[in-house]
Design a protein around this motif. Structure first.
Motif, PDB file in Angstrom:
ATOM      1  N   ARG A   1      -1.629 -19.094   3.712  1.00 37.08           N
ATOM      2  CA  ARG A   1      -2.384 -18.917   2.466  1.00 37.08           C
ATOM      3  C   ARG A   1      -2.819 -17.449   2.329  1.00 37.08           C
ATOM      4  O   ARG A   1      -2.634 -16.825   1.289  1.00 37.08           O
ATOM      5  CB  ARG A   1      -3.607 -19.833   2.539  1.00 37.08           C
TER       6      ARG A   1
ATOM      7  N   PHE B   1       2.376 -19.192  -0.455  1.00 29.95           N
ATOM      8  CA  PHE B   1       2.492 -20.174  -1.540  1.00 29.95           C
ATOM      9  C   PHE B   1       2.795 -19.528  -2.890  1.00 29.95           C
ATOM     10  O   PHE B   1       3.165 -20.212  -3.832  1.00 29.95           O
ATOM     11  CB  PHE B   1       1.211 -21.026  -1.618  1.00 29.95           C
ATOM     12  N   ARG B   2       2.623 -18.227  -2.974  1.00 33.20           N
ATOM     13  CA  ARG B   2       2.976 -17.536  -4.220  1.00 33.20           C
ATOM     14  C   ARG B   2       4.439 -17.099  -4.192  1.00 33.20           C
ATOM     15  O   ARG B   2       5.008 -16.752  -5.221  1.00 33.20           O
ATOM     16  CB  ARG B   2       2.086 -16.311  -4.431  1.00 33.20           C
ATOM     17  N   ARG B   3       5.016 -17.079  -2.985  1.00 34.46           N
ATOM     18  CA  ARG B   3       6.373 -16.559  -2.869  1.00 34.46           C
ATOM     19  C   ARG B   3       7.438 -17.653  -2.900  1.00 34.46           C
ATOM     20  O   ARG B   3       8.527 -17.427  -3.422  1.00 34.46           O
ATOM     21  CB  ARG B   3       6.513 -15.777  -1.562  1.00 34.46           C
TER      22      ARG B   3
ATOM     23  N   TRP C   1       1.282 -27.541  -4.096  1.00 33.88           N
ATOM     24  CA  TRP C   1      -0.120 -27.158  -4.271  1.00 33.88           C
ATOM     25  C   TRP C   1      -0.776 -27.130  -2.890  1.00 33.88           C
ATOM     26  O   TRP C   1      -0.599 -28.046  -2.099  1.00 33.88           O
ATOM     27  CB  TRP C   1      -0.811 -28.188  -5.161  1.00 33.88           C
ATOM     28  N   HIS C   2      -1.528 -26.059  -2.579  1.00 35.81           N
ATOM     29  CA  HIS C   2      -2.033 -25.941  -1.217  1.00 35.81           C
ATOM     30  C   HIS C   2      -3.553 -26.066  -1.118  1.00 35.81           C
ATOM     31  O   HIS C   2      -4.113 -25.936  -0.027  1.00 35.81           O
ATOM     32  CB  HIS C   2      -1.563 -24.639  -0.579  1.00 35.81           C
ATOM     33  N   GLY C   3      -4.205 -26.314  -2.247  1.00 35.49           N
ATOM     34  CA  GLY C   3      -5.654 -26.521  -2.187  1.00 35.49           C
ATOM     35  C   GLY C   3      -5.972 -27.715  -1.307  1.00 35.49           C
ATOM     36  O   GLY C   3      -5.501 -28.819  -1.568  1.00 35.49           O
TER      37      GLY C   3
ATOM     38  N   ALA D   1      -4.912 -28.303   1.667  1.00 32.16           N
ATOM     39  CA  ALA D   1      -3.863 -28.664   2.639  1.00 32.16           C
ATOM     40  C   ALA D   1      -4.272 -28.213   4.040  1.00 32.16           C
ATOM     41  O   ALA D   1      -4.678 -27.068   4.233  1.00 32.16           O
ATOM     42  CB  ALA D   1      -2.538 -28.027   2.249  1.00 32.16           C
TER      43      ALA D   1
END
Lengths: 461, 368
Positions: free
Chosen positions: A100, A105-107, A113-115, A117
């Motif tokens: 994070r 997660f942007r790449r 979705w990683h909220g 995780a």
């Protein structure tokens, strides 16, 4: 062209080239790095890759082990002995936090979705690296221990140097193999250059993945087999058989993608002295067969998903492996795919590369017919190794360019020989110069228009 | 001297190749790119009463284009769609309005690109955009929605209508912790004509639900996924939950059938928490804000070379220049060895190389 000077210059260039990828490949952007690092981390904390707790599914969910922990964590617990639930959970949570922090997660386009995780099942369901044989992870753990790396990011950065060392080792292996194949020193150097400058291979200089070790072991097996073919008949010594056996053990302790190299090297060892000492030939054949059986059994014990479970499964895998989708995937991920293979090179460049590769392939075929300063048997062995590797990938049913790299020395040698066979003799140097510039331009586009843009400019939300 | 010249040529060509390969690097990239691969849930046909939209912060100057991913949910008709860009929120001042006929391919989502006069001072400001049908045909177009959560249960769109005005029951095993929403496909839903309520139980015999969620959107959902969101259930991983969905009289869910041919609802479950920082502030429907989801869209800005370079410098942590220098050095060496070497055209051979020693059997060595 002075042999030693050329090789030294080429190795210096390769070191610099590998460093470029070390500098520019962001953390966690090597395919499956979180899972590989997790495995190595547990070994580095003193746990052995055996003695774990078997996991069970069940008809009723209250009896299913997944009530205890996510599947990715159960798989870690199954393989690695003595791990507490807390250790497994915290390791995954810390790695995800680092991913994070480093904009993973942007790449990666397909990243979920990683909220909130905290475990790997929330990144990729039912996936693990712990079914892999342990040699690479033992080496990685050693690096972590020696360097005193603290935290997932530091561990990742330190273990990436193992990939860098393997990249350089591959170039050395390619040069050695090329010397056995041809007397033309320009072609030898060219083979080393092809190995060093193939962008997807150079990128592996900065990746934490057991494929980087698998390719070195595979390359060493090919070299051992080629060496055996190059020496006088009947010279199969006990030392050379032992060398082969050790390499085969390394192969089985590294990854299933080395199997084609094991078979090729074993075949070369049996075929080379076939006209000489029948006893030693039989001994070598039995030893190879025995080791193959042992290795296969070991991989089965490790629950390797690479092995088909029955004939039906195998037939389905072959069908999938031979599909155009799969072959396209093999090509795409061999020439250039970024951000965990979620983005590609421009299609025009892919077509141009396919055209050039076809020409070079025809050149290599011509050299088998008319070897010039090359050895036809060696060239045939290189071809056989590449075909065997493609066959293994087909049987696996899942393609990725990096699975080809254990036979990269053979590919590089064939490419160099093929490049040197294009065009009439008087213009050959110019043709080769043009192809060298072409490969450099391809590397430039891959790096500066592909990797740099996709990893650092195109970020998702 | 010749050697120095050869090195010089090599370095020059290496630098040139690097230069040529970065020409056009400043070509615009999306400033925002809302991703959900694979696409999971679509919104349903758009309507003019409460058009779907999104609020976002713009980090760059020169906002000039917004793309929205649209898919067809009805018959193949090409209608006009209007994108309205406002300052700050759905109630903000209208800054730009663009009407266009988006490309339509049945079954395949297409990007509809709304280009407009760049907003030069867009950096650091918040914007809202919405899309509305400019004519009847466009109401069959649907944007895609990314709900904030990991997908657990992931049923496909159903194949039959379920009874309207009925209570639909079912259960699911929660794949992950923090179960926070369930989405159901609906043919049409008008909350104004009767509310749809979802109740979740942790025991099939329990009378009191542990969570309830009522759909209160003031407008129709037509052939789209309806989201029932609730307070996340923290320890939900690998637990079975039972749900009851009370659909109002007019509302038909789209479902499938189980092994005993009984019609059952299909659904998607979402898990996880909100992120702490994002330049996305969430979706809107009309004036209603829905911060737990985003419209799938891209926003583009004018991207001058200097901005691209400074972004690269910032994101590579300063490694960019060193990497470029090393690459030029490595390439220079290769060019010097393979292209600008002073050897004769005749390739050299190494007589003492480890070739086959037995010339009787090594007949495969070719001749020059």
């Amino acid at each position: 062209m002075k042999t030693r000077r050329t090789r030294s210059l080429l190795l210096i260039a390769a070191v610099l080239h590998g460093l470029v990828y070390m500098l520019l490949l962001p953390p966690w952007m090597g395919e499956d790095e979180p899972w590989h690092l997790e495995y190595a981390h547990h070994i580095s904390t003193g746990h052995a890759p055996w003695g774990g707790v078997e996991m069970y599914g069940a008809e009723r969910e209250e009896d299913d082990d997944r009530r205890l922990m996510p599947l990715s964590q159960l798989q870690v617990r199954r393989r690695i002995g003595g791990l507490s639930t807390g250790e497994i959970r915290d390791t995954q949570a810390r790695i995800i936090q680092s991913m994070r922090d480093e904009d993973f997660f942007r790449r990666v386009d397909f990243a979920p979705w990683h909220g909130g995780a905290t475990n790997f099942d929330q990144i990729q369901d039912a996936f693990t690296a712990t079914h892999q044989p342990p040699l690479y992870y033992a080496l990685a753990a050693l690096i972590m221990k020696v360097s005193g790396a603290d935290g997932p990011l530091e561990e990742l950065r330190h273990v990436r140097w193992l990939g860098f060392a393997c990249y350089l080792a591959m170039i050395a292996l390619t040069l050695s193999l090329a010397r056995l194949v041809t007397k033309d020193l320009a072609v030898v150097a060219l083979a080393g250059f092809v190995c060093a400058w193939l962008p997807m291979h150079a990128r592996q200089a900065a990746v934490v993945n057991n494929d980087v070790l698998a390719k070195v072991v595979g390359g060493a097996l090919l070299l051992a087999g080629a060496y055996q073919l190059s020496i006088k008949q009947g010279r199969l010594s006990l030392a050379s058989v032992l060398t082969l056996l050790v390499l085969i053990v390394f192969a089985f302790a590294t990854k299933t993608t080395t199997l084609a190299c094991v078979v090729c090297a074993g075949f070369a060892y049996v075929a080379a002295p076939a006209r000489g000492d029948a006893g030693k030939t039989l001994l070598a054949a039995l030893a190879c067969g025995g080791v193959l059986a042992l290795g296969y059994g070991y991989w089965r014990y490790m629950h390797s998903p690479s092995l088909p479970t029955n004939w039906e499964d195998m037939s389905e895998r072959i069908g999938r492996g031979l599909s155009t989708t799969n072959l396209e995937e093999l090509w795409r991920t061999s020439i250039g795919a970024f951000n965990w293979y979620s983005r590609d090179l421009p299609s025009g460049l892919s077509s141009a590369l396919l055209f050039m590769a076809s020409l070079i392939f025809l050149g290599a075929l011509w050299r088998i017919y008319s070897p010039k300063r090359s050895d036809r048997v060696m060239l045939l062995m290189c071809f056989a190794a590449v075909l065997a590797q493609v066959a293994m990938i087909t049987v696996r049913g899942v393609s990725a360019g990096r699975y080809l790299f254990p036979v990269l020395p053979a590919i590089a040698v064939l490419a160099a020989v093929g490049m040197n066979a294009l065009g009439p003799i008087m213009t050959r140097k110019r043709v080769v110069s043009g192809l060298v510039i072409g490969l450099i331009a391809y590397d430039a586009v891959f790096l500066w228009r592909g990797l740099l843009v996709e990893q650092y400019l195109v970020w998702g939300d | 001297m010749k050697s120095t010249i050869a090195w010089g040529y090599s370095a020059l060509i290496a630098a040139l190749i690097l230069g040529v390969s970065v020409i056009g690097l400043q070509r615009s990239r999306p400033m925002i790119d809302v991703r959900t691969i694979p696409l999971i849930t679509h919104h349903g046909g758009i309507n003019p009463q409460s058009p779907p939209g999104e609020i976002f912060e713009c980090s760059q100057a020169g906002l000039r284009r917004i793309d929205v991913l649209l898919t067809l949910v009805g018959q193949t008709l090409r209608g006009n769609v209007t994108m309205t860009l406002r300052a700050n929120s759905p109630g903000g001042v209208v800054l730009r309005e663009v009407t266009m006929k988006p490309p339509v391919s049945p079954g395949v989502p297409n990007w509809a690109s709304f280009e407009f006069e760049p907003i030069l001072d867009s950096a650091g400001r918040a914007f809202h955009f919405s899309i509305a049908p400019a004519d009847e045909a466009a109401t069959k177009l649907s944007p895609w929605v990314r709900y904030h959560g990991q997908v657990g249960r992931n049923d496909p769109w159903g194949d039959r209508f379920l009874e309207a005005g009925a209570t639909h029951k079912g259960d699911l095993i929660s794949a992950h912790a923090d179960l926070r929403a369930l989405a159901f496909p609906v043919e049409s839903m008008f909350p104004a004509l009767g509310r749809a309520t979802l109740s979740i139980f942790d025991d099939p015999d329990a009378s009191a639900p542990i969570r309830t969620s009522t759909l209160e959107l003031p407008d129709e959902t037509h052939l789209g996924w309806a989201f029932f969101a609730f307070e996340p259930i923290a320890e939900s991983r690998w637990k079975r939950y039972y749900f009851e969905l009370n659909a109002p009289e007019h509302c038909r869910l789209i479902g499938t059938q189980d092994a005993s041919m009984r019609p059952i609802p299909v659904l998607k479950s979402f898990h996880g928490r909100e992120l702490e920082r994002s330049q996305l502030r969430g979706m809107t429907r009309g004036s209603l804000k829905l911060p737990d989801r985003d419209l799938v869209f891209r926003a583009w800005c004018e991207d001058p070379s200097s901005a691209v370079l400074s972004r690269l410098k910032e994101r590579t942590g300063g490694a960019l220049w060193l990497a470029a220098l090393l690459w030029v050095a490595a390439t220079t060496i290769c060019l010097r060895v393979f292209v600008f070497s002073q050897d004769t055209d005749e390739a050299e051979t190494e007589d003492s190389g480890p070739q086959r020693e037995d010339t009787q059997t090594a007949v495969t060595l070719g001749e020059d």
